[in-house]
Design a protein around this motif. Structure first.
Motif, PDB file in Angstrom:
ATOM      1  N   ARG A  13       0.751  -1.289  -0.004  1.00  0.00           N
ATOM      2  CA  ARG A  13      -0.124  -0.055   0.060  1.00  0.00           C
ATOM      3  C   ARG A  13       0.730   1.259   0.012  1.00  0.00           C
ATOM      4  N   PHE A  14       1.888   1.292   0.917  1.00  0.00           N
ATOM      5  CA  PHE A  14       2.904   2.301   0.963  1.00  0.00           C
ATOM      6  C   PHE A  14       3.544   2.895  -0.475  1.00  0.00           C
ATOM      7  N   ASN A  15       3.887   1.692  -1.060  1.00  0.00           N
ATOM      8  CA  ASN A  15       4.823   1.736  -2.217  1.00  0.00           C
ATOM      9  C   ASN A  15       3.794   1.968  -3.420  1.00  0.00           C
ATOM     10  N   ARG A  16       2.640   1.774  -3.521  1.00  0.00           N
ATOM     11  CA  ARG A  16       1.707   2.163  -4.346  1.00  0.00           C
ATOM     12  C   ARG A  16       1.126   3.469  -4.372  1.00  0.00           C
ATOM     13  N   ARG A  17       1.263   3.961  -3.092  1.00  0.00           N
ATOM     14  CA  ARG A  17       1.023   5.573  -2.875  1.00  0.00           C
ATOM     15  C   ARG A  17       2.168   6.390  -3.635  1.00  0.00           C
ATOM     16  N   LEU A  18       3.536   5.765  -3.191  1.00  0.00           N
ATOM     17  CA  LEU A  18       4.647   6.334  -3.778  1.00  0.00           C
ATOM     18  C   LEU A  18       4.451   6.496  -5.307  1.00  0.00           C
ATOM     19  N   LEU A  19       4.414   5.323  -5.987  1.00  0.00           N
ATOM     20  CA  LEU A  19       4.209   5.154  -7.316  1.00  0.00           C
ATOM     21  C   LEU A  19       3.208   6.134  -8.019  1.00  0.00           C
ATOM     22  N   VAL A  20       2.120   6.026  -7.165  1.00  0.00           N
ATOM     23  CA  VAL A  20       0.888   7.228  -7.678  1.00  0.00           C
ATOM     24  C   VAL A  20       1.393   8.604  -7.970  1.00  0.00           C
ATOM     25  N   ALA A  21       2.021   8.927  -6.714  1.00  0.00           N
ATOM     26  CA  ALA A  21       2.581  10.260  -6.528  1.00  0.00           C
ATOM     27  C   ALA A  21       3.683  10.308  -7.664  1.00  0.00           C
ATOM     28  N   TYR A  22       4.485   9.485  -8.035  1.00  0.00           N
ATOM     29  CA  TYR A  22       5.631   9.516  -8.945  1.00  0.00           C
ATOM     30  C   TYR A  22       4.809   9.806 -10.423  1.00  0.00           C
ATOM     31  N   LEU A  23       3.983   8.806 -10.752  1.00  0.00           N
ATOM     32  CA  LEU A  23       3.305   8.802 -11.824  1.00  0.00           C
ATOM     33  C   LEU A  23       2.637  10.271 -12.184  1.00  0.00           C
ATOM     34  N   ILE A  24       1.850  10.678 -11.333  1.00  0.00           N
ATOM     35  CA  ILE A  24       1.220  12.004 -11.491  1.00  0.00           C
ATOM     36  C   ILE A  24       2.332  12.972 -11.774  1.00  0.00           C
ATOM     37  N   GLU A  25       3.297  13.011 -11.051  1.00  0.00           N
ATOM     38  CA  GLU A  25       4.401  13.974 -11.366  1.00  0.00           C
ATOM     39  C   GLU A  25       4.980  13.891 -12.673  1.00  0.00           C
ATOM     40  N   HIS A  26       4.877  12.910 -13.306  1.00  0.00           N
ATOM     41  CA  HIS A  26       5.678  12.546 -14.489  1.00  0.00           C
ATOM     42  C   HIS A  26       4.617  12.465 -15.640  1.00  0.00           C
ATOM     43  N   GLY A  27       3.167  13.053 -15.644  1.00  0.00           N
ATOM     44  CA  GLY A  27       2.456  13.273 -16.678  1.00  0.00           C
ATOM     45  C   GLY A  27       1.442  12.162 -16.835  1.00  0.00           C
ATOM     46  N   TYR A  70      -4.584  15.681 -12.318  1.00  0.00           N
ATOM     47  CA  TYR A  70      -4.113  15.766 -11.054  1.00  0.00           C
ATOM     48  C   TYR A  70      -2.531  16.348 -11.239  1.00  0.00           C
ATOM     49  N   GLN A  71      -2.395  17.024  -9.954  1.00  0.00           N
ATOM     50  CA  GLN A  71      -0.835  17.407  -9.803  1.00  0.00           C
ATOM     51  C   GLN A  71      -0.341  17.415  -8.529  1.00  0.00           C
ATOM     52  N   VAL A  72       0.902  17.151  -8.160  1.00  0.00           N
ATOM     53  CA  VAL A  72       1.279  17.117  -6.755  1.00  0.00           C
ATOM     54  C   VAL A  72       1.691  18.601  -6.511  1.00  0.00           C
ATOM     55  N   THR A  73       1.194  19.006  -5.397  1.00  0.00           N
ATOM     56  CA  THR A  73       1.508  20.249  -5.112  1.00  0.00           C
ATOM     57  C   THR A  73       2.247  20.449  -3.774  1.00  0.00           C
ATOM     58  N   ASP A  74       2.366  19.460  -3.332  1.00  0.00           N
ATOM     59  CA  ASP A  74       3.197  19.349  -2.149  1.00  0.00           C
ATOM     60  C   ASP A  74       3.610  18.008  -1.790  1.00  0.00           C
ATOM     61  N   TRP A  75       4.922  17.838  -1.553  1.00  0.00           N
ATOM     62  CA  TRP A  75       5.335  16.338  -1.144  1.00  0.00           C
ATOM     63  C   TRP A  75       5.589  16.221   0.206  1.00  0.00           C
ATOM     64  N   ALA A  76       5.197  17.079   0.777  1.00  0.00           N
ATOM     65  CA  ALA A  76       5.540  16.837   2.408  1.00  0.00           C
ATOM     66  C   ALA A  76       6.813  16.500   2.731  1.00  0.00           C
ATOM     67  N   SER A  77       6.787  15.454   3.626  1.00  0.00           N
ATOM     68  CA  SER A  77       8.328  15.050   3.964  1.00  0.00           C
ATOM     69  C   SER A  77       8.706  13.812   3.076  1.00  0.00           C
ATOM     70  N   LEU A  78       7.969  13.432   1.898  1.00  0.00           N
ATOM     71  CA  LEU A  78       8.794  12.540   0.961  1.00  0.00           C
ATOM     72  C   LEU A  78       9.787  13.255   0.135  1.00  0.00           C
ATOM     73  N   ASN A  79      10.872  12.466  -0.050  1.00  0.00           N
ATOM     74  CA  ASN A  79      11.990  12.872  -1.013  1.00  0.00           C
ATOM     75  C   ASN A  79      11.965  12.422  -2.443  1.00  0.00           C
ATOM     76  N   LYS A  80      11.280  13.333  -3.332  1.00  0.00           N
ATOM     77  CA  LYS A  80      11.021  13.194  -4.587  1.00  0.00           C
ATOM     78  C   LYS A  80      12.261  12.586  -5.404  1.00  0.00           C
ATOM     79  N   ALA A  81      13.207  13.128  -5.251  1.00  0.00           N
ATOM     80  CA  ALA A  81      14.411  12.612  -5.642  1.00  0.00           C
ATOM     81  C   ALA A  81      15.095  11.187  -5.625  1.00  0.00           C
ATOM     82  N   TRP A  82      14.731  10.928  -4.258  1.00  0.00           N
ATOM     83  CA  TRP A  82      14.780   9.486  -3.785  1.00  0.00           C
ATOM     84  C   TRP A  82      13.810   8.445  -4.484  1.00  0.00           C
ATOM     85  N   ILE A  83      12.656   8.934  -4.478  1.00  0.00           N
ATOM     86  CA  ILE A  83      11.547   8.069  -5.348  1.00  0.00           C
ATOM     87  C   ILE A  83      11.932   7.896  -6.654  1.00  0.00           C
TER      88      ILE A  83
END
Length: 109
Positions: A13-27, A70-83
């Protein structure tokens, strides 16, 4: 040597959330595009988008209902570069098969 991580429901579940945020960020930023890319059902995608708020990741919807995105407007404590660096592992831990992982990595690179 490739490290194998145990996959349990919480990890998936956690990794699916990360993946969805990543995919949204990448179009890949609409429910139909996310469904096509991941193979997950509509309702699962919608729940994952909503559950990002539990991690303080802010997702906004821009545009009209029929043609918005959709667009990610704030990554909060997640490190986008690490993802971005670990997206292959995140895909594996999300339970995606290798063909889908290859498609994601090829299409977004």
């Amino acid at each position: 040597m490739q490290v194998r991580y145990p996959i349990n429901n919480a990890s998936m579940r956690f990794n699916r959330r990360l993946l969805v945020a990543y995919l949204i960020e990448h179009g890949v930023n609409t429910v139909p595009k996310l469904m096509q890319m991941t193979g997950w059902p509509n309702r699962s995608i919608q729940k994952l988008i909503l559950s990002l708020a539990d991690m303080n990741v802010q997702i906004s919807f821009v545009g009209a209902k029929k043609n918005g995105q959709y667009q990610v407007t704030d990554w909060a404590s997640l490190n986008k570069a690490w993802i971005c660096q670990h997206v292959n592992t995140i895909c594996e831990l999300s339970g995606l098969d290798h063909c889908r992982i290859a498609a994601i990595l090829t299409q977004l690179s």
